[in-house]
Structure formats: structure tokens, C-alpha cells
Design a protein around this motif. Structure first.
Motif: not given
Length: 581
Positions: A7, A11, A164, A169, A309, A473, A476
Motif C-alpha cells: 500500500l 503506490e 485500494d 475500484r 491502487g 490507506l 480502507q
């Protein structure tokens, strides 16, 4: 820890935010506010309640109804009505409502409380049967709202990782938005013969709307951090200040655009309430709202950049990853104490604010004397007032922040404090019949105050939370935000449903609103937001360090050369806080 490293350290590069992309992001608020303000906040609970009342036999099968022509001629010699009802309790009715003489009232009961036993005194219990359980029609609508948001919470926890990781997404954003809008359109099929279908559709549409809005929120910090004005800042402190400003600006403008869209849509649906039967009007307005959501969201999906992500680690699934990350996040409460205190308080605050709106519509539909105004028209005006004053309140508090430099936290505290006046005013109705939310004009006043505070409450709570999230994050933590926001909203409707089922008087639910909001806002006022920002920065670096250590440990076990630390990175606390922005 390796997953946390994915994460934070891998990125993907995100291009600068463009004006077209910001417009596309705003447009989803414009489109989906049709559901929040018009469907789940208005007509869909009313459809469930009204069609359940019809299924329960209201008003035609009330015991106090009489077709006795002699009685009708005796008390109402000039009447064209073929029915009267006997109500010895009814007092203080407005003009234009059924005329009553010696307890006999012309026509049919207009509110469930007028449906009484044959002696005109005792209340007749109305209920529908579902899965063997007998439910009060209002309790049925409230409980199914509760069920829908409970499923929302489960969905958030199960699929939050899609926001993420990888390229899904935006795809999931599109699918959930599409299913939600089509579910609204399908409400035209809800009739008395399939009255239970309304309960199914409120679950489907509310889950889809909640998931779509979760993913929509995940774009907010990404759009702010990659805004050209943020990128142009060289000084770290100036950059951080600009990020905070853009978060608040985008969030505020997004909600304002949504409220304006809701106002325009409600104006378009008001004529439907004038010319169509109540149930047909409710179904039609819900379908119109679904079409609105579907049409305008197309601009969002055409112009909003995917901003994916990092790839999902091999050997893991999105559902498993979502639940594991949720558990890991909960285990780090000590590292992010302010963020999680915020979430716990938000769990109850959002529920208290949400249930006022959803239950307020049910209350207005059955418990309020609208006088000469038809109920459907009165409710349409009420639904119009809320978003109008929502936009006004949002803009007012934005000016207050800009001119007087008040904090976003102060806006949240003040908005809830003002809202507390509403249940207090409702308590008066226990003692007198003339004021205390008994009349339609009082509901319009109620809607104006509620809308004024709700717009600022939603907007600034969202932007306030965004500064408490460790960078990388976002989805999340916004998943947790949605769990505590929409996910907690099953509690209030369930409590109200139980109150209505056991007492037959929805007014007692005002005590629940008052206690929840008062206790939570007192505790909320003591949150240290600046400390929360520092904790979020340090949490991100802690995860990065632990990920490096785990990689080195595995390299040593395999007999490989450990990765050397990045010599260019200064891990002192000051350098950390400067570098992360």
C-alpha cells in the motif's frame, strides 16, 4: 506487514487532478443525491409504510367505520360521503379535515391513530405478516431500513479492498451505481399484491448506494493531494495546509452540488404529487429519481480517472484481504487513537442524525395534521425544504470558516448542537396538542433546521476524517468511515421499529435521538484533531519500517543480500512529518 508495504511503497503514480475530473466527481454527488434525499430519505420508506398500511386494511377495514345511512343523514345531512367513523378521542383538528359532531366524523380516517375500536376509544392494532411475524406497518418500514444498512456494513467490510488494490475500484463503482439506480426504477412494480417487494428493493438499493458512495469517497484525498495548487507548493507546511484546504473545499462543494441537484429533482417531482394518487406518486417519484441517478452518473464514469491502487498480492482474495485488513486496522487502535475515537463517536452521531430524517418522513406521513394541505403535497414540500437549507447551511459554514477561521471540528459540534433543539421541541407534543410537531407547518420548520445543520455536518465530518487517514490507506479507512456512517444506521431504525411495535407511538423515539446526540457531541468536542494528524503520519512510517524489516528478515533466511535502508530518508520525527506531506 508486507501488504502494508504494498500500500505504502508501491503506490502507483497519479496524474495531476484536472477541472474536468473534479466536475466528474461532483457530478456523482449531483446524481446520487437523488437517492439520499428523495428515495431513502423520503419516498421509499413512505412507499413501504403506506402500502403496508393498505395491506393491513387501513382505512377501509377500521372497526369504527360505519356505512349507516341514517347516522350519516342525522349528523351530516348535506354530506355526499357514504361512510363515517366514530372517534371519541379526536380533538383540535384543523380546518379542511373531516368534520366531527359528537364523535362521529365524516368520511374515512385520514391517519392510523383515527382507526379505533368500535367504541371509538381504544386504538385498533394494524399489522402485516411477514415470515410469520406480525409487524406494525411503520415498524415494518423502519425495520427494513435497519436491515438494509446492516447489509451495507457487511458489504463494506467484505469489499473495501477493491478500493485500494488493482484496477477494479472504478469498475465496481460503476456496477454498484448502475444496480442501485435500476433498483429504484424497479419500484414501479411494488403493489399491494407484492407489498413485500418494497422491503427487498430497499435492501438492494441501499446496499448498492452505500458501496458506490464508499468508492466515491475514496477519490477525495487523491483529488486533493494531486491538485495542481498542492503540487505547486514547495514548502512542506504550505503543502500540508493546501491539502487540508482542498479537502474541505472539494468536500463542501461536492455536498453543495449534491443538494442543489436534489432540490431540482424534488421540484420536478412535486407536480407528480399534485396529479397522481399517493401510492402511484410515490412509485413514480422513486423511478424518476433512479433515472436521474443513472443518467447523470454517466458523466462521472466517462471523465473520472481510474486512479488504481497497487496490484493485489498473489495468493490473496479481495474478500479475505478486506477482512484481514479490517482486523489489522482494529489492532492498531493505540497507534491511531484519535482516528478510532472519531470513528466510535461517528458511529452513533451519524446514526442519530440519519434516523431523524428517515423516521421523520414516516412520522410526517401518519402522525401529523396537514390541515388543508394534502399529505403528499406537504411531504413533497418537506423533502424540498431539507436540501435547500442543506445547501444554505453548507455555504454559510464555509463562509464562517473562511472569514473567522473556525475549525471543521467546531462546525460539526455546532451543527449537532442546533439539531438537538428538534427532539426537545418534539417533547412538548407529549403535553399539548397545538404545538410540538402536531401540525404540518411545524414539520416544515423542522425540515429547515434539520437541513441547515445536516449539510454542514456531513460535509465537514467527511473532510475532517480525511485528514486523520494515513496516506495510501484511503479506501480502507473510508471503508471504516462508511461502516460507522451508513453501517451504524441500522441501530436507530431498529430502535424506532421496536418502540413503534411496543407502544404504537413513534414520538417516544425522540428520547433516543436526544440522548445519543447529546452524549456523543460532548465527547466529540474533546477530540484532539492535530494529535490525530500526527498519529496518521507516524503510522504510515511505522508500517514502512516494519515492512522493510520483514523483507530483510526473509532475505536473511533465504541467504540473500538484505535490502539496504534508503540513505536519503531521515527518520527523525520532524523529518517524517515533513516528508510525508
Amino acid at each position: 506487514l508486507g501488504l502494508q508495504k504494498v500500500l505504502i511503497m508501491e503506490e502507483p503514480f497519479h496524474p495531476p487532478t484536472t477541472k474536468k475530473e473534479i466536475r466528474a466527481w461532483f457530478m456523482f454527488d449531483w446524481a446520487s443525491s437523488a437517492y439520499a434525499s428523495v428515495v431513502i430519505g423520503g419516498y421509499l420508506p413512505l412507499l413501504l409504510q403506506t402500502i403496508a398500511l393498505n395491506k393491513a386494511g387501513f382505512p377501509d377495514n377500521c372497526d369504527n367505520i360505519s356505512n349507516n345511512a341514517t347516522l350519516i343523514a342525522q349528523f351530516f345531512p348535506n354530506s355526499t360521503e357514504t361512510t363515517i367513523f366514530y372517534d371519541r378521542v379526536r380533538t383540535g383538528v384543523s380546518a379542511c379535515v373531516n368534520e366531527c359532531i359528537e364523535g362521529y366524523c365524516e368520511g374515512l380516517p385520514s391517519r392510523p391513530e383515527e382507526c379505533r375500536l368500535i367504541d371509538g376509544m381504544g386504538s385498533q392494532k394494524l399489522y402485516v405478516t411477514i415470515l410469520g411475524a406480525k409487524l406494525d406497518p411503520t415498524a415494518y418500514a423502519s425495520i427494513f431500513i435497519s436491515i438494509s444498512v446492516l447489509f451495507q456494513a457487511i458489504t463494506y467490510l467484505s469489499f473495501g479492498a477493491l478500493g485500494d488494490f488493482g484496477v477494479f475500484r472504478k469498475k465496481l463503482f460503476f456496477i454498484t451505481s448502475l444496480l442501485g439506480s435500476l433498483g429504484c426504477i424497479a419500484c414501479v412494480a411494488v403493489t399491494e399484491d407484492v407489498w413485500w417487494l418494497g422491503g427487498v428493493l430497499i435492501v438492494v438499493t441501499n446496499v448498492c448506494y452505500g458501496m458506490a458512495f464508499l468508492l466515491y469517497n475514496a477519490w477525495l484525498p487523491l483529488l486533493a493531494e494531486n491538485h495542481p495548487k498542492v503540487i505547486a507548493k514547495v514548502d512542506a507546511n504550505e503543502k500540508k495546509t493546501m491539502i487540508d484546504y482542498k479537502l474541505g473545499q472539494l468536500s463542501t462543494h461536492g455536498y453543495a452540488v449534491g443538494y442543489i441537484g436534489a432540490v431540482i429533482l424534488i421540484i420536478l417531482t412535486v407536480p407528480v404529487s399534485f396529479f397522481l394518487d399517493t401510492l402511484v406518486a410515490y412509485r413514480t417519484n422513486i423511478a424518476i429519481s433512479g433515472a436521474w441517478w443513472l443518467f447523470f452518473s454517466l458523466y462521472t464514469f466517462l471523465h473520472l480517472k481510474p486512479r488504481p491502487g497497487p496490484p493485489l498480492p498473489s495468493g490473496t482474495s479481495y474478500i479475505g484481504m478486506s477482512w484481514r485488513r479490517s482486523w489489522k486496522t482494529l489492532k492498531h487502535v493505540k497507534s491511531l487513537s484519535v482516528t478510532f475515537k472519531f470513528l466510535v463517536l461517528w458511529f452513533f452521531l451519524s446514526d442519530g442524525m440519519f434516523v431523524i430524517g428517515s423516521v421523520g418522513a414516516l412520522f410526517a406521513n401518519t402522525e401529523v395534521d396537514w390541515g388543508c394541505t394534502p399529505t403528499a403535497i406537504g411531504l413533497a414540500v418537506l423533502l424540498l425544504i431539507v436540501p435547500i437549507f442543506g445547501a444554505i447551511g453548507n455555504y454559510f459554514f464555509h463562509l464562517m470558516i473562511k472569514k473567522y477561521k473556525i475549525s471543521q471540528k467546531a462546525v460539526v459540534v455546532w451543527s449537532v448542537s442546533i439539531t438537538l433543539l428538534l427532539p426537545i421541541y418534539g417533547f412538548i407534543g407529549f403535553f399539548v396538542d397545538t404545538v410540538g410537531l402536531h401540525k404540518g407547518w411545524e414539520l416544515w420548520m423542522f425540515g429547515a433546521i434539520y437541513g441547515f445543520t445536516l449539510g454542514a455536518f456531513q460535509s465537514y465530518a467527511r473532510s475532517l476524517f480525511s485528514v486523520l487517514i494515513p496516506r495510501g490507506l484511503e479506501a480502507q479507512f473510508f471503508s471504516f468511515y462508511e461502516v460507522t456512517d451508513k453501517g451504524s444506521s441500522w441501530i436507530g431504525p431498529l430502535v424506532v421499529g421496536v418502540i413503534q411495535q411496543s407502544t404504537g407511538n413513534i414520538r417516544y423515539s425522540f428520547f433516543y435521538f436526544f440522548v445519543v446526540l447529546l452524549v456523543c457531541i460532548i465527547l466529540f468536542s474533546f477530540l484532539d484533531i492535530e494529535q490525530g494528524k500526527k498519529e496518521a503520519d507516524l503510522y504510515r512510517v511505522k508500517c514502512e519500517r516494519e515492512a522493510e524489516e520483514e523483507i530483510d528478515m526473509k532475505a536473511n533466511e533465504a541467504g540473500e543480500q538484505p535490502t539496504s535502508p534508503n540513505e536519503d530518508v531521515d527518520y527523525t520525527p520532524l523529518a517524517i512529518s515533513m516528508d510525508l506531506v
